[in-house]
Design a protein around this motif. Structure first.
Motif, PDB file in Angstrom:
ATOM      1  N   MET A  25      -5.791  -0.992   6.568  1.00 50.45           N
ATOM      2  CA  MET A  25      -6.887  -1.705   5.907  1.00 50.45           C
ATOM      3  C   MET A  25      -8.253  -1.160   6.345  1.00 50.45           C
ATOM      4  N   GLN A  26      -8.327  -0.546   7.535  1.00 48.54           N
ATOM      5  CA  GLN A  26      -9.576   0.087   7.970  1.00 48.54           C
ATOM      6  C   GLN A  26      -9.996   1.172   6.986  1.00 48.54           C
ATOM      7  N   ILE A  27      -9.012   1.825   6.370  1.00 55.32           N
ATOM      8  CA  ILE A  27      -9.294   2.866   5.376  1.00 55.32           C
ATOM      9  C   ILE A  27      -9.349   2.249   3.984  1.00 55.32           C
ATOM     10  N   PHE A  28      -8.292   1.504   3.627  1.00 56.36           N
ATOM     11  CA  PHE A  28      -8.134   1.029   2.256  1.00 56.36           C
ATOM     12  C   PHE A  28      -9.200   0.030   1.816  1.00 56.36           C
ATOM     13  N   SER A  29      -9.845  -0.674   2.764  1.00 50.04           N
ATOM     14  CA  SER A  29     -10.875  -1.643   2.387  1.00 50.04           C
ATOM     15  C   SER A  29     -12.266  -1.008   2.357  1.00 50.04           C
ATOM     16  N   ASP A  30     -12.365   0.277   2.710  1.00 50.11           N
ATOM     17  CA  ASP A  30     -13.646   0.973   2.793  1.00 50.11           C
ATOM     18  C   ASP A  30     -13.911   1.760   1.498  1.00 50.11           C
ATOM     19  N   PRO A  31     -14.876   1.295   0.676  1.00 53.17           N
ATOM     20  CA  PRO A  31     -15.141   1.970  -0.607  1.00 53.17           C
ATOM     21  C   PRO A  31     -15.498   3.454  -0.438  1.00 53.17           C
ATOM     22  N   GLU A  32     -16.147   3.812   0.654  1.00 53.16           N
ATOM     23  CA  GLU A  32     -16.522   5.206   0.883  1.00 53.16           C
ATOM     24  C   GLU A  32     -15.289   6.061   1.184  1.00 53.16           C
ATOM     25  N   TYR A  36     -12.267   8.641  -3.732  1.00 53.53           N
ATOM     26  CA  TYR A  36     -11.509   9.490  -4.653  1.00 53.53           C
ATOM     27  C   TYR A  36     -10.181   8.883  -5.060  1.00 53.53           C
ATOM     28  N   TYR A  37      -9.994   7.607  -4.717  1.00 56.50           N
ATOM     29  CA  TYR A  37      -8.834   6.846  -5.170  1.00 56.50           C
ATOM     30  C   TYR A  37      -9.311   5.903  -6.269  1.00 56.50           C
ATOM     31  N   PRO A  38      -8.389   5.384  -7.107  1.00 57.57           N
ATOM     32  CA  PRO A  38      -8.845   4.503  -8.193  1.00 57.57           C
ATOM     33  C   PRO A  38      -9.642   3.295  -7.695  1.00 57.57           C
ATOM     34  N   SER A  39      -9.259   2.749  -6.530  1.00 54.94           N
ATOM     35  CA  SER A  39      -9.978   1.587  -5.999  1.00 54.94           C
ATOM     36  C   SER A  39      -9.559   1.360  -4.553  1.00 54.94           C
ATOM     37  N   THR A  40     -10.240   0.433  -3.917  1.00 57.01           N
ATOM     38  CA  THR A  40      -9.817   0.013  -2.576  1.00 57.01           C
ATOM     39  C   THR A  40      -8.503  -0.767  -2.739  1.00 57.01           C
ATOM     40  N   LYS A  41      -7.845  -1.059  -1.619  1.00 56.18           N
ATOM     41  CA  LYS A  41      -6.586  -1.805  -1.666  1.00 56.18           C
ATOM     42  C   LYS A  41      -6.729  -3.085  -0.851  1.00 56.18           C
ATOM     43  N   ASP A  42      -6.066  -4.134  -1.328  1.00 57.39           N
ATOM     44  CA  ASP A  42      -6.016  -5.371  -0.547  1.00 57.39           C
ATOM     45  C   ASP A  42      -4.744  -5.351   0.312  1.00 57.39           C
ATOM     46  N   GLU A  43      -4.512  -6.446   1.025  1.00 56.66           N
ATOM     47  CA  GLU A  43      -3.377  -6.474   1.949  1.00 56.66           C
ATOM     48  C   GLU A  43      -2.030  -6.319   1.234  1.00 56.66           C
ATOM     49  N   LYS A  44      -1.890  -6.953   0.072  1.00 61.03           N
ATOM     50  CA  LYS A  44      -0.647  -6.866  -0.691  1.00 61.03           C
ATOM     51  C   LYS A  44      -0.401  -5.417  -1.139  1.00 61.03           C
ATOM     52  N   GLN A  45      -1.446  -4.761  -1.650  1.00 63.65           N
ATOM     53  CA  GLN A  45      -1.316  -3.360  -2.089  1.00 63.65           C
ATOM     54  C   GLN A  45      -1.033  -2.440  -0.898  1.00 63.65           C
ATOM     55  N   THR A  46      -1.574  -2.788   0.255  1.00 66.19           N
ATOM     56  CA  THR A  46      -1.324  -2.002   1.464  1.00 66.19           C
ATOM     57  C   THR A  46       0.144  -2.135   1.885  1.00 66.19           C
ATOM     58  N   MET A  47       0.701  -3.346   1.755  1.00 59.70           N
ATOM     59  CA  MET A  47       2.133  -3.539   2.044  1.00 59.70           C
ATOM     60  C   MET A  47       2.993  -2.723   1.078  1.00 59.70           C
ATOM     61  N   GLU A  48       2.565  -2.649  -0.189  1.00 58.64           N
ATOM     62  CA  GLU A  48       3.292  -1.851  -1.176  1.00 58.64           C
ATOM     63  C   GLU A  48       3.232  -0.360  -0.801  1.00 58.64           C
ATOM     64  N   TRP A  49       2.090   0.078  -0.291  1.00 56.32           N
ATOM     65  CA  TRP A  49       1.904   1.463   0.173  1.00 56.32           C
ATOM     66  C   TRP A  49       2.870   1.756   1.323  1.00 56.32           C
ATOM     67  N   ILE A  50       2.975   0.804   2.257  1.00 54.18           N
ATOM     68  CA  ILE A  50       3.894   0.969   3.390  1.00 54.18           C
ATOM     69  C   ILE A  50       5.339   1.031   2.881  1.00 54.18           C
ATOM     70  N   ASP A  51       5.688   0.146   1.938  1.00 52.79           N
ATOM     71  CA  ASP A  51       7.046   0.155   1.365  1.00 52.79           C
ATOM     72  C   ASP A  51       7.347   1.483   0.678  1.00 52.79           C
ATOM     73  N   TRP A  52       6.352   2.014  -0.072  1.00 45.55           N
ATOM     74  CA  TRP A  52       6.507   3.321  -0.735  1.00 45.55           C
ATOM     75  C   TRP A  52       6.749   4.414   0.316  1.00 45.55           C
TER      76      TRP A  52
END
Length: 168
Positions: A25-32, A36-52
């Motif tokens: 979340m230190q990375i995924f919640s940082d707009p900067e 170059y990603y479509p958007s920031t990620k919330d906690e649920k999307q971060t869990m999906e990233w970990i599952d992937w």
């Protein structure tokens, strides 16, 4: 503490796990950092990233790994080898994404170089690619510093990305 997959002079690369949500979340919640990603990620999307990622470990034996400072154990980012579809085939890509507070210290290059060596020496890949956004100069420079050359530009994830590659 989990066993390192790769160890370099300054870094430990270890397998990601479900407890890494706060780190990521230190990375995924940082707009900067996510520019170059479509958007920031919330906690649920971060869990999906970990599952992937865990799915990639199971299916391919590789994936993105958590990068930590070898001396302090501090979370720095993620870097690893991930399958990507390019022109209808699957290529193995070195991907990297680091916390903005550690940008400019050479960690991405050090981790990416270690992943390149791992890909060629340990899992005997013939070719490895990197797919930086055409506007992401720092990411493109990392690919160049580990010996990759631009092969072509493709349209992926709704944008233009360079296909950098290196063969063993």
């Amino acid at each position: 503490m989990s066993t390192p997959v790769i160890s370099t002079e300054r870094l430990i690369l270890r397998k990601m796990n479900k407890d890494d949500v706060e780190h990521l979340m230190q990375i995924f919640s940082d707009p900067e950092a996510m520019k170059y990603y479509p958007s920031t990620k919330d906690e649920k999307q971060t869990m999906e990233w970990i599952d992937w990622t865990l799915g990639n470990y199971a299916k391919y034996g590789v994936g993105l790994w958590i990068v930590e400072n070898k001396e302090t154990g501090e979370f720095l980012g993620q870097c690893g080898i991930v399958p990507q579809e390019v022109d209808g085939g699957t290529e193995m890509e070195i991907g990297y994404l680091f916390a903005r507070r550690v940008w400019g210290k050479g960690y991405a290059t050090e981790a990416a170089m270690a992943c390149k060596n791992y890909g060629f020496d340990q899992i005997k890949l013939k070719k490895i690619i990197s797919l930086p956004d055409v506007h992401n100069i720092p990411s493109a420079k990392v690919a160049e510093r580990i010996g990759m050359k631009i092969e072509k530009t493709i349209h992926k994830w709704g944008k233009d990305v360079f296909v950098y590659s290196i063969t063993n």
